[in-house]
Enzyme design. Structure first.
Site, PDB file in Angstrom:
ATOM      1  N   ARG A 230      -5.470  37.848  18.562  1.00 26.89           N
ATOM      2  CA  ARG A 230      -4.756  37.690  17.181  1.00 26.89           C
ATOM      3  C   ARG A 230      -6.404  38.721  15.980  1.00 26.89           C
ATOM      4  O   ARG A 230      -5.506  39.411  15.169  1.00 26.89           O
ATOM      5  CB  ARG A 230      -5.070  36.244  16.828  1.00 26.89           C
ATOM      6  CG  ARG A 230      -5.797  35.362  16.558  1.00 26.89           C
ATOM      7  CD  ARG A 230      -5.776  33.838  16.507  1.00 26.89           C
ATOM      8  NE  ARG A 230      -5.741  33.770  18.065  1.00 26.89           N
ATOM      9  CZ  ARG A 230      -5.597  32.140  18.124  1.00 26.89           C
ATOM     10  NH1 ARG A 230      -5.208  31.572  17.073  1.00 26.89           N
ATOM     11  NH2 ARG A 230      -4.792  31.374  20.049  1.00 26.89           N
TER      12      ARG A 230
ATOM     13  N   LYS B  18     -16.488  32.465  28.984  1.00 19.04           N
ATOM     14  CA  LYS B  18     -15.036  31.124  29.595  1.00 19.04           C
ATOM     15  C   LYS B  18     -14.920  31.160  30.786  1.00 19.04           C
ATOM     16  O   LYS B  18     -16.642  31.502  30.772  1.00 19.04           O
ATOM     17  CB  LYS B  18     -13.864  32.806  29.645  1.00 19.04           C
ATOM     18  CG  LYS B  18     -12.895  32.921  28.755  1.00 19.04           C
ATOM     19  CD  LYS B  18     -11.947  33.553  29.619  1.00 19.04           C
ATOM     20  CE  LYS B  18     -10.396  34.249  28.523  1.00 19.04           C
ATOM     21  NZ  LYS B  18      -9.996  33.033  27.871  1.00 19.04           N
TER      22      LYS B  18
HETATM   23  N1  BES Z   1      -6.465  36.283  26.526  1.00 18.74           N
HETATM   24  C1  BES Z   1      -6.539  35.107  26.387  1.00 18.74           C
HETATM   25  C2  BES Z   1      -5.380  34.354  26.490  1.00 18.74           C
HETATM   26  C3  BES Z   1      -5.273  34.512  28.833  1.00 18.74           C
HETATM   27  C4  BES Z   1      -5.482  33.256  28.714  1.00 18.74           C
HETATM   28  C5  BES Z   1      -3.916  35.436  28.488  1.00 18.74           C
HETATM   29  C6  BES Z   1      -4.508  33.474  30.197  1.00 18.74           C
HETATM   30  C7  BES Z   1      -3.776  35.227  30.486  1.00 18.74           C
HETATM   31  C8  BES Z   1      -4.539  34.064  30.892  1.00 18.74           C
HETATM   32  C9  BES Z   1      -6.822  34.925  24.981  1.00 18.74           C
HETATM   33  O1  BES Z   1      -7.960  35.472  24.351  1.00 18.74           O
HETATM   34  C10 BES Z   1      -7.486  33.487  24.320  1.00 18.74           C
HETATM   35  O2  BES Z   1      -8.441  33.226  25.334  1.00 18.74           O
HETATM   36  N2  BES Z   1      -7.425  32.925  24.137  1.00 18.74           N
HETATM   37  C11 BES Z   1      -8.017  31.283  24.390  1.00 18.74           C
HETATM   38  C12 BES Z   1      -7.185  30.994  22.293  1.00 18.74           C
HETATM   39  C13 BES Z   1      -8.320  29.598  22.336  1.00 18.74           C
HETATM   40  C14 BES Z   1      -9.279  30.184  22.247  1.00 18.74           C
HETATM   41  C15 BES Z   1      -6.791  28.914  20.969  1.00 18.74           C
HETATM   42  C16 BES Z   1      -6.750  29.909  25.343  1.00 18.74           C
HETATM   43  O3  BES Z   1      -5.729  30.840  25.517  1.00 18.74           O
HETATM   44  O4  BES Z   1      -7.442  29.641  25.324  1.00 18.74           O
HETATM   45 MN    MN Z   2      -9.535  35.213  24.518  1.00 17.54          MN
END
Ligand code: BES
Ligand code: MN
Ligand code: ZN
Length: 498
Positions: free
Chosen positions: A353, A279
């Protein structure tokens, strides 16, 4: 905190402080008018001077007026005479917040209530207790130096309630007391940093529940047990971390009747770096909240046990970290889930997921009446709904509706997103049964569609709490949502003979 209801004039109650609702133009709430009569109109004369115009959620603490037993009066602005549920909650939270900064130990709260259609006596009691708990919450920070003293406030008397509604309102207080404490527990867990709140810490806190409640049993599956369950997707996420993963099983059994349980599944990523699909650093610290689903499940189990609901409930918490390392999963890796479905991990940041699909498969063995998972699953859900609604997706529209309605009653709202089959078709992989991502479009729903592949034959709903479970930015912190929604859902299931 002790909560009570008043059914006659608040002026007769022995408390340190009377809390009085004031509307635009200095008009008094009906209950406040009784206080004004008791002090021979001194309150009304004060308000006529216009020093306190009654703007919503403004407060003013005054020394007592003549002939009142209380030693203080707290004026609380309620805005216009039309009191919505939202404006009532804001005024009540402001009042309790103001009281908590004084030496007042007990108070009678006489605000104008919303219409009974918006808030009946039962929900009035429940919501008052929940709101008071929320306003009294202090973040469990790790700042050194002297802590601010705990508030003196220990007793709140809410009203007015007609005598015929007192029993319902008191039942509401009991439920709100439990749900408010549950929300506090969730917030405490979620606010802790990732180096304190590890998977092992969540396992310890869950085990502590079993010590507190004889109705709760807890089992913690260690890595070897997780391997024996063939949870290849869960193991793939944890393999880059030095913290041991845990799969926590919390079982609540009611004393009466064997009934199919409700299974709650909570995403317990105690820190989400994204893994090799790392990230951006900007707000990465907020990914300590990525175990909010787990915290909500653990807290809700304590609410159920506290209330002794006539219902069987199972909480499942897969918990680990998502870290980059020489041993971490890489984009393109293919693993096999407990259900035997092969998954191509195209983005290691779509890890929620992966741990949930193995937990949802595990849920089958309980032959549940319903399965609800809670997860801070996608940033796309925050884009779609913001922080105001939790996203609900389900393979059963009745279950989705039930959750949305619980959200309305609990003032902890949720909104259903369409989980039609097209979304699942976007998860095709050249090399495996399923890819773990499907591009940006409809990202909250394609994540739901991934989970749906593992819940065929179950009555299942998914709640994406990425927007609702915590506040980011400046005043960062867990909101305790959706514990109130889940409490309402379980109370209603307990009341219906399913
Ligand atoms: N934990 C994150 C989702 C999230 C993002 C929660 C911002 C709270 C605030 C999750 O694990 C994630 O990183 N999801 C990705 C999925 C994508 C790679 C398809 C996302 O939302 O960017
Ligand atoms: Mn994630
Ligand atoms: Zn995550």
């Amino acid at each position: 905190m002790q909560f009570e209801i008043f059914t006659s004039s608040p002026a007769r109650i022995t408390v340190d402080c009377l809390v009085v609702g004031v509307h635009d133009g200095g008009e008094l709430s009906a209950a406040a008018a009784a206080i004004d009569r008791q002090c021979n109109g001194a309150l009304g004369r004060f308000l006529k001077r216009g020093d306190f115009p009654g703007r919503l959620a403004e407060t003013l603490l005054l020394p007592a007026f003549p002939r009142l037993k209380a030693t203080r009066l707290l004026l609380v602005g309620q805005g216009g005479k039309e009191v919505s549920r939202r404006s009532w909650r804001r005024a009540l939270a402001a009042a309790v917040g103001a009281l908590s900064r004084t030496k007042v130990a007990s108070a009678a709260v006489a605000l104008t209530r919303p219409e009974p259609r918006a808030l009946d006596d039962y929900l009035f009691g429940r919501s008052a207790a929940e709101t008071a708990h929320g306003a009294l919450y202090r973040v469990n920070d790790l700042k050194s130096g002297t802590k601010a003293a705990a508030p003196a406030l220990s007793r709140l008397v809410f009203g007015p309630v007609r005598p015929s509604g007192a029993a319902a309102a008191r039942r509401g207080l009991v439920h709100g007391q439990a749900s408010g404490q549950g929300a506090r527990m969730m917030r405490d867990l979620a606010n802790l940093p990732g180096n304190v709140c590890t998977p092992s810490y969540l396992a310890e806190q869950s085990t502590a529940l079993a010590a507190r409640f004889p109705s709760i049993r807890v089992r913690v599956l260690e890595e070897a047990d997780i391997r024996a369950e063939k949870m290849g997707c869960f193991l793939a996420v944890t393999q880059g971390s030095d913290q041991p993963p845990k799969f926590i099983v919390i079982e609540y059994k009611a004393s009466r009747g064997p009934r199919a349980p409700i299974v709650l599944v909570g995403k317990g990523i105690t820190f989400d770096t994204g893994g090799i699909s790392l990230k951006d650093p900007g707000a990465m610290d907020e990914m300590k909240f990525d175990m909010s689903g787990a915290a909500a499940v653990i807290a809700t189990m304590s609410v159920v046990a506290e209330l002794g609901l006539p219902l069987n409930v199972v909480g499942l918490v897969p918990t680990c970290e998502n870290m980059p390392s020489g041993r971490a999963i890489k984009p393109g890796d293919i693993v096999t889930s407990a259900a035997g479905v092969t998954v191509e991990i195209l983005n290691t940041d779509a890890e929620g997921r992966l741990i949930l699909c193995d937990a949802l498969h595990y849920a089958r063995r309980f032959k549940p009446q319903a399965v609800v998972d809670l997860a801070t699953l996608t940033g796309a859900c925050v884009i779609a709904l913001g922080m105001h609604h939790t996203g609900v997706m389900a393979n059963d529209d009745d279950l989705a509706r039930e959750l949305v309605e619980s959200g309305l009653r609990a003032d902890d709202r949720a909104w259903q997103l369409p989980l039609t089959e097209e979304y699942g078709e976007q998860l095709k992989s050249n090399f495996a049964d399923l890819a773990n991502v499907a591009g940006r479009d409809g990202g909250a729903i394609t994540a739901g569609a991934f989970l749906a592949r593992f819940t065929k034959g179950l009555r299942w709903a998914h709640m994406d709490i990425a927007g609702s479970a915590y506040v980011g930015g400046g005043a960062k912190g867990s909101t305790g949502r959706p514990v109130a929604l889940l409490t309402d859902f379980l109370l209603r299931r307990a009341a219906s003979r399913r």
